[in-house]
Design a protein around this motif. Structure first.
Motif, PDB file in Angstrom:
ATOM      1  N   GLY A 103       0.802  -1.226   0.000  1.00 47.76           N
ATOM      2  CA  GLY A 103       0.000   0.000   0.000  1.00 47.76           C
ATOM      3  C   GLY A 103       0.828   1.265   0.000  1.00 47.76           C
ATOM      4  N   ILE A 104       2.048   1.196  -0.574  1.00 46.41           N
ATOM      5  CA  ILE A 104       2.934   2.359  -0.635  1.00 46.41           C
ATOM      6  C   ILE A 104       2.916   2.920  -2.052  1.00 46.41           C
ATOM      7  CG2 ILE A 104       5.328   3.146  -0.441  1.00 46.41           C
ATOM      8  CD1 ILE A 104       5.773   0.877   1.590  1.00 46.41           C
ATOM      9  N   SER A 105       2.656   4.197  -2.176  1.00 47.71           N
ATOM     10  CA  SER A 105       2.684   4.838  -3.491  1.00 47.71           C
ATOM     11  C   SER A 105       4.094   5.343  -3.777  1.00 47.71           C
ATOM     12  CB  SER A 105       1.690   5.998  -3.558  1.00 47.71           C
ATOM     13  OG  SER A 105       2.047   7.017  -2.635  1.00 47.71           O
ATOM     14  N   THR A 137       9.075   4.459   5.549  1.00 46.43           N
ATOM     15  CA  THR A 137       8.061   5.394   5.069  1.00 46.43           C
ATOM     16  C   THR A 137       6.711   5.131   5.713  1.00 46.43           C
ATOM     17  OG1 THR A 137       7.168   6.393   3.058  1.00 46.43           O
ATOM     18  CG2 THR A 137       7.250   3.993   3.112  1.00 46.43           C
ATOM     19  N   LYS A 138       5.860   6.129   5.677  1.00 45.40           N
ATOM     20  CA  LYS A 138       4.485   5.944   6.134  1.00 45.40           C
ATOM     21  C   LYS A 138       3.605   5.467   4.980  1.00 45.40           C
ATOM     22  CE  LYS A 138       4.893   9.566   9.645  1.00 45.40           C
ATOM     23  NZ  LYS A 138       4.505  10.958  10.028  1.00 45.40           N
ATOM     24  N   SER A 139       3.730   6.141   3.825  1.00 41.15           N
ATOM     25  CA  SER A 139       2.855   5.762   2.715  1.00 41.15           C
ATOM     26  C   SER A 139       3.373   6.134   1.339  1.00 41.15           C
ATOM     27  CB  SER A 139       1.469   6.411   2.897  1.00 41.15           C
ATOM     28  OG  SER A 139       1.586   7.838   2.865  1.00 41.15           O
ATOM     29  N   THR A 140       4.438   6.954   1.252  1.00 42.04           N
ATOM     30  CA  THR A 140       4.834   7.507  -0.044  1.00 42.04           C
ATOM     31  C   THR A 140       6.349   7.551  -0.189  1.00 42.04           C
ATOM     32  OG1 THR A 140       2.877   8.941   0.032  1.00 42.04           O
ATOM     33  CG2 THR A 140       4.541   9.457  -1.621  1.00 42.04           C
ATOM     34  N   ASP A 158      11.247   9.881   1.291  1.00 41.55           N
ATOM     35  CA  ASP A 158      10.085   9.213   1.880  1.00 41.55           C
ATOM     36  C   ASP A 158       9.390  10.156   2.846  1.00 41.55           C
ATOM     37  OD1 ASP A 158      10.966   8.785   4.753  1.00 41.55           O
ATOM     38  OD2 ASP A 158      12.587   7.719   3.738  1.00 41.55           O
TER      39      ASP A 158
END
Length: 226
Positions: A103-105, A137-140, A158
């Motif tokens: 789920g990482i962009s 990273t959290k998400s990106t 990140d």
């Protein structure tokens, strides 16, 4: 006993090489399994952890071999011209299935520029750096490339908590600066710094820079190549 003298470093290097190749085959099999069973494995935390850890181990072995060759004065950069956006896109494509599963962009912001570098060595550096970014990273994650002051600057950003003060760095690292008692030896950064240094033009050589901020507000790794 002289006939039985063993070059233990050579034995270790040979074993590491075999393990690296085996892990490469394992990673290819994991990619095929993910493709064949996307509906069940794509979002599986256990499968994503398996692939992430296998990738991390593979990267570590690549670095160990590189550092061994460096110690044997047998590591050199084979400089060729590359179109940087294509190089980054090809690099990112390898990691896209895992990134999507986690789920990482990830995006690329690269100027339309050519660069002169050893693509195998730089791939080893980016694999490790991207793997670290995935961990923190959290998400990106964002890959960048630009020209600045006559250098090609490739970066990985990140949106995590960023590098601690003692890791923020500019320039090159030497092996004696590594701390083997802290549990974090920065071996990957030493490898990246060594690869950067192998890229030289005239009296200029490459270096790495670690700082916080960037567009995403987290950690920023940059490799500067002349």
């Amino acid at each position: 006993m002289s006939d039985q003298n063993i070059d233990f470093s050579m034995v270790i290097a040979s074993a590491v090489h075999d393990m690296k190749n085996s892990l490469g085959m394992l990673l290819n099999s994991l990619d095929e399994l993910r493709t064949e069973h996307q509906s069940t494995l794509g979002g599986s935390p256990r499968f994503n952890t398996l692939q992430y850890e296998a990738e991390r181990m593979h990267n570590d072995l690549v670095q160990l071999l590189g550092i061994y060759r460096l110690g044997e004065n047998n590591l050199s950069a084979h400089i060729e011209e590359h179109f940087v956006p294509d190089f980054l896109a090809e690099h990112l494509a390898r990691h896209t299935p895992l990134l999507e599963g986690l789920g990482i962009s990830c995006s690329i912001e690269a100027d339309d520029i050519n660069g002169f570098f050893d693509d195998d060595l730089l791939t080893g550096v980016l694999n490790n750096t991207l793997n670290n970014a995935i961990r923190y990273t959290k998400s990106t994650i964002r890959l960048t490339a630009r020209q600045e002051d006559g250098y090609l600057v490739i970066g990985v950003e990140d949106d995590g908590e960023g590098y601690p003060d003692n890791m923020q760095h500019s320039g090159t690292l030497n092996f004696k600066s590594l701390d083997f008692n802290s549990g974090s030896t920065s071996l990957g950064l030493f490898f990246a710094s060594s690869v950067a240094r192998l890229h030289a033009e005239g009296n200029r050589s490459g270096s790495i820079r670690l700082h916080n901020g960037g567009t995403l507000g987290g950690g920023v790794f940059e490799i500067w190549l002349p």
